[in-house]
Design a protein around this motif. Structure first.
Motif, PDB file in Angstrom:
ATOM      1  N   PRO A   1       0.819  -1.213   0.000  1.00 13.71           N
ATOM      2  CA  PRO A   1       0.000   0.000   0.000  1.00 13.71           C
ATOM      3  C   PRO A   1       0.852   1.262   0.000  1.00 13.71           C
ATOM      4  O   PRO A   1       2.050   1.228   0.315  1.00 13.71           O
ATOM      5  CB  PRO A   1      -0.799  -0.119   1.297  1.00 13.71           C
TER       6      PRO A   1
ATOM      7  N   GLU B   1      -3.880   3.955   4.585  1.00 15.41           N
ATOM      8  CA  GLU B   1      -3.809   2.650   3.919  1.00 15.41           C
ATOM      9  C   GLU B   1      -2.624   1.838   4.443  1.00 15.41           C
ATOM     10  O   GLU B   1      -2.741   0.638   4.704  1.00 15.41           O
ATOM     11  CB  GLU B   1      -3.708   2.833   2.403  1.00 15.41           C
TER      12      GLU B   1
ATOM     13  N   GLU C   1      -3.440   0.668   8.037  1.00 11.74           N
ATOM     14  CA  GLU C   1      -4.368  -0.467   8.001  1.00 11.74           C
ATOM     15  C   GLU C   1      -3.642  -1.755   7.623  1.00 11.74           C
ATOM     16  O   GLU C   1      -3.871  -2.814   8.222  1.00 11.74           O
ATOM     17  CB  GLU C   1      -5.511  -0.185   7.030  1.00 11.74           C
ATOM     18  N   HIS C   2      -2.784  -1.667   6.623  1.00 14.33           N
ATOM     19  CA  HIS C   2      -2.032  -2.841   6.177  1.00 14.33           C
ATOM     20  C   HIS C   2      -1.144  -3.374   7.299  1.00 14.33           C
ATOM     21  O   HIS C   2      -1.117  -4.587   7.568  1.00 14.33           O
ATOM     22  CB  HIS C   2      -1.184  -2.484   4.957  1.00 14.33           C
TER      23      HIS C   2
END
Length: 53
Positions: A2, A7, A10-11
């Protein structure tokens, strides 16, 4: 892989969670029980440090 910002966060969090789940499974750890026990211990520890109501 990502991009940055949300993002990426979150990853990384999902990756960490996956690792924890795999380790718990591998070593037979009941995560629900361990989490509840740990939260109870933290609650008791923090409550003991707070002034009485």
């Amino acid at each position: 892989m990502p991009g940055g910002g949300r993002e990426a966060l979150e990853h990384e969090l999902a990756d960490c969670l996956w690792s924890v789940l795999i380790l718990a499974h591998r070593y037979g750890v009941d995560l629900d029980h361990a989490f509840r026990r740990t939260m109870d211990e933290l609650d008791s520890s923090i409550s003991a440090r707070l002034p009485p109501k």
